[in-house]
Design an enzyme around this catalytic site. Structure first.
Site, PDB file in Angstrom:
ATOM      1  CB  SER A  42      62.172  86.945  13.601  1.00 16.85           C
ATOM      2  OG  SER A  42      63.067  87.843  12.708  1.00 16.85           O
ATOM      3  CG  HIS A 157      62.131  85.381   7.658  1.00 22.05           C
ATOM      4  ND1 HIS A 157      63.217  85.879   7.554  1.00 22.05           N
ATOM      5  CD2 HIS A 157      61.284  86.715   8.262  1.00 22.05           C
ATOM      6  CE1 HIS A 157      63.163  87.461   8.327  1.00 22.05           C
ATOM      7  NE2 HIS A 157      62.255  87.484   8.912  1.00 22.05           N
ATOM      8  CD  GLU A 166      67.188  87.826   7.447  1.00 29.88           C
ATOM      9  OE1 GLU A 166      68.255  88.937   7.270  1.00 29.88           O
ATOM     10  OE2 GLU A 166      66.605  88.505   7.954  1.00 29.88           O
ATOM     11  CD  GLU A 207      63.900  89.097   5.517  1.00 38.77           C
ATOM     12  OE1 GLU A 207      65.141  88.706   4.416  1.00 38.77           O
ATOM     13  OE2 GLU A 207      63.985  89.592   6.328  1.00 38.77           O
ATOM     14  CG  ASP A 247      69.732  87.736  10.615  1.00 34.54           C
ATOM     15  OD1 ASP A 247      70.068  86.785  12.207  1.00 34.54           O
ATOM     16  OD2 ASP A 247      68.629  88.750  10.870  1.00 34.54           O
ATOM     17  CD  GLU A 289      70.967  90.447  11.669  1.00 37.80           C
ATOM     18  OE1 GLU A 289      70.755  90.856  10.009  1.00 37.80           O
ATOM     19  OE2 GLU A 289      69.427  90.838  11.902  1.00 37.80           O
ATOM     20  CG  ASP A 316      67.991  92.527  13.842  1.00 37.19           C
ATOM     21  OD1 ASP A 316      67.130  93.544  14.889  1.00 37.19           O
ATOM     22  OD2 ASP A 316      67.757  91.702  13.122  1.00 37.19           O
ATOM     23  CE  LYS A 341      65.619  94.350  11.316  1.00 37.13           C
ATOM     24  NZ  LYS A 341      65.668  93.009  11.833  1.00 37.13           N
ATOM     25  CG  HIS A 369      64.891  94.408   4.075  1.00 36.47           C
ATOM     26  ND1 HIS A 369      64.512  93.173   3.472  1.00 36.47           N
ATOM     27  CD2 HIS A 369      65.407  93.072   4.880  1.00 36.47           C
ATOM     28  CE1 HIS A 369      64.605  92.002   3.749  1.00 36.47           C
ATOM     29  NE2 HIS A 369      65.493  92.397   4.574  1.00 36.47           N
ATOM     30  CE  LYS A 392      69.255  92.464   8.410  1.00 37.65           C
ATOM     31  NZ  LYS A 392      69.067  90.925   8.779  1.00 37.65           N
TER      32      LYS A 392
HETATM   33  C1  LIG Z   1      64.986  91.549   8.835  1.00 30.23           C
HETATM   34  C2  LIG Z   1      65.148  90.283   9.798  1.00 30.23           C
HETATM   35  O1  LIG Z   1      63.809  90.080  10.275  1.00 30.23           O
HETATM   36  P1  LIG Z   1      62.682  90.771  10.818  1.00 30.23           P
HETATM   37  O2  LIG Z   1      61.914  92.503   9.913  1.00 30.23           O
HETATM   38  O3  LIG Z   1      61.437  89.349  10.940  1.00 30.23           O
HETATM   39  O4  LIG Z   1      62.832  90.888  12.096  1.00 30.23           O
HETATM   40  C3  LIG Z   1      65.767  90.560  10.948  1.00 30.23           C
HETATM   41  O5  LIG Z   1      65.590  89.734  11.550  1.00 30.23           O
HETATM   42  O6  LIG Z   1      66.594  91.269  10.704  1.00 30.23           O
HETATM   43 MG   LIG Z   2      67.863  90.103  11.692  1.00 29.36          MG
END
Ligand SMILES: C=C(OP(=O)(O)O)C(=O)O
Ligand SMILES: [Mg+2]
Length: 426
Positions: A42, A157, A166, A207, A247, A289, A316, A341, A369, A392
């Site tokens: 995503s 996911h 999440e 995840e 999230d 988030e 994010d 990230k 992650h 996370k």
């Molecule tokens: C970890 C996430 O998912 P992705 O790695 O699929 O973006 C997120 O959206 O925070």
């Molecule tokens: Mg996210």
């Protein structure tokens, strides 16, 4: 001083059985380090671009042979034999070589693997743990982060009716890293028991969280279940014990003409904000988030004005770990924290820049992650080294997620003096 004798990428599989890169870097001193490149599902629209082959006959177009070739060709040619003052200089050289704003020519997946390996090599050459080195480079005070265990998966996911992506448990009140990991594992086990009792299949999402398909559709139903599981495991549900974090990844259920669709119901931004407010009233949710979509900037400003004083609001998709985008968002009063990230921006030094921008603006940071992972635990060191206090890394199950928690436990064990816990950004 970092001299690169060899840099080489190999195509491997990530935790979703999709190709990604492992980068091996050697120095003339005989040192060999490795980095595994994560990959999101995503993704935010303004993320640095992951180079995929697009050949439908190989991995449905998701192959990475072009990114591998970029490392083994142009990047290796440019870096081999050169001496750099620091990994930041390696990152600068990578960006210059790529030559695009979004790293789309050589691929952010190619660049980030080399950047992670260079940072790791430099740490070893200086006889430092990676987290120690990152802390020194970032000028930060290291700290063990509160782990956010993603125990129920939905959205992009999982193949289930949950629109929110999440549902996490965060042992904010744990006295130590070891107790936090234990709490995560015990709540996960209790949740498994509750789901089995409901007759849910116990399959997992990307995840490692459970992906219930039958009885749960509304986010509030999941939150209620989690509060029950926390109690079953013998913990207090709340900031003094185990809190909840969400999230929703709202870009994933944003409707075409504006607004959102949650469990089949159409909601305006303001109705969704009302819904979050009710969740925060009813449940010990401490962090949300991507509560709204990345294009809903006015909604984000209203969300922040209404709930920013009560709950952490993490950006994010809307920030994509980009220092410039975060700086703009600070001006627009969007969010109170940023997700961090490494592959979203494409180099380790830009990631540290994003952390610095947050710190200067009083925004909290949560290192993260990706849904597609390798066993590389780089982000555990990043979280400790930046001292951001939050990470996370998915469920406390499955090797690629457990590897991050294992590394945090190892650091905690080796350095009993390191403090554990969340820190207020300002
Ligand atoms: C970890 C996430 O998912 P992705 O790695 O699929 O973006 C997120 O959206 O925070
Ligand atoms: Mg996210």
């Amino acid at each position: 001083m970092l001299r690169i004798a060899e840099v080489h990428a190999v195509e491997i599989l990530d935790s979703r059985a999709r190709p990604t890169l492992a980068v091996v870097l050697r120095t003339p001193q005989g040192l060999k380090v490795r980095a595994g490149v994560p990959s999101g599902a995503s993704t935010g629209r303004r993320e640095a671009v992951e180079l995929r082959d697009g050949d439908p006959d190989r991995y449905g177009g998701k192959g990475v042979s072009r990114a591998v070739a970029a490392v083994n060709g142009e990047i290796a040619d440019a870096l081999t034999g050169r001496e750099f003052d620091s990994f930041r200089e390696v990152d600068d050289a990578l960006r210059e070589l790529d030559g695009t704003e979004d790293k789309s020519r050589l691929g952010a997946n190619a660049l980030v693997g080399v950047s992670m390996a260079a940072a790791r090599a430099e740490a070893l050459l200086g006889d430092r743990e990676l987290w120690e080195h990152l802390a020194a480079v970032a000028g930060a005070r290291p700290r063990l982060p509160v782990p956010h265990f993603n125990v129920v998966n939905g959205g992009a996911h999982a193949d289930n009716p949950l629109d929110f992506q999440e549902f996490m448990v965060a042992p904010l009140g744990a006295p130590s890293m070891a107790e936090a990991v234990r709490a995560g594992a015990e709540v996960y086990a209790a949740l498994r028991g509750r789901l089995a009792g409901l007759g849910e299949p116990l399959g997992l999402g990307d995840e490692g969280g459970f992906a219930p398909t039958v009885t749960l559709e509304q986010p509030e139903e999941v939150l209620e279940l989690l509060v029950g599981a926390i109690g079953d495991a013998g913990y207090e549900a709340g900031r003094g014990g185990v809190a909840l974090a969400l999230d929703p990844a709202a870009s994933g259920f944003a409707a075409d003409g504006g607004g959102y669709t949650v469990a089949g119901e159409s909601l305006t931004s303001d109705q969704l904000i009302d819904r979050y407010e009710e969740m925060v009233d009813r449940f010990p949710v401490w962090s949300i988030e991507d509560g709204l979509g990345e294009d809903d900037r006015e909604g984000w400003t209203r969300l922040t004005a209404r709930l920013g004083g009560r709950v952490q609001l993490v950006g994010d998709d809307v920030f994509v770990t980009n220092p410039g985008i975060i700086a703009e968002a600070v001006q627009a009063k969007i969010g109170t924290a940023a997700l961090i990230k490494v592959n979203q921006v494409g180099t380790v030094s830009e990631t540290l820049d994003a952390v610095r921008v947050c710190r200067e603006a009083g925004y909290a940071q949560m290192v993260s992650h990706r849904s597609g992972e390798t066993e590389d635990a780089f982000i555990a060191d990043l979280a400790v080294g930046t001292g951001c206090g939050q990470i996370k890394a998915g469920a406390p199950a499955r090797g690629e997620r457990a590897a991050k928690y294992a590394r945090l436990l190892e650091v905690a064990d080796a350095r009993p003096g390191l403090e554990y816990g969340w820190v207020r950004a300002r």
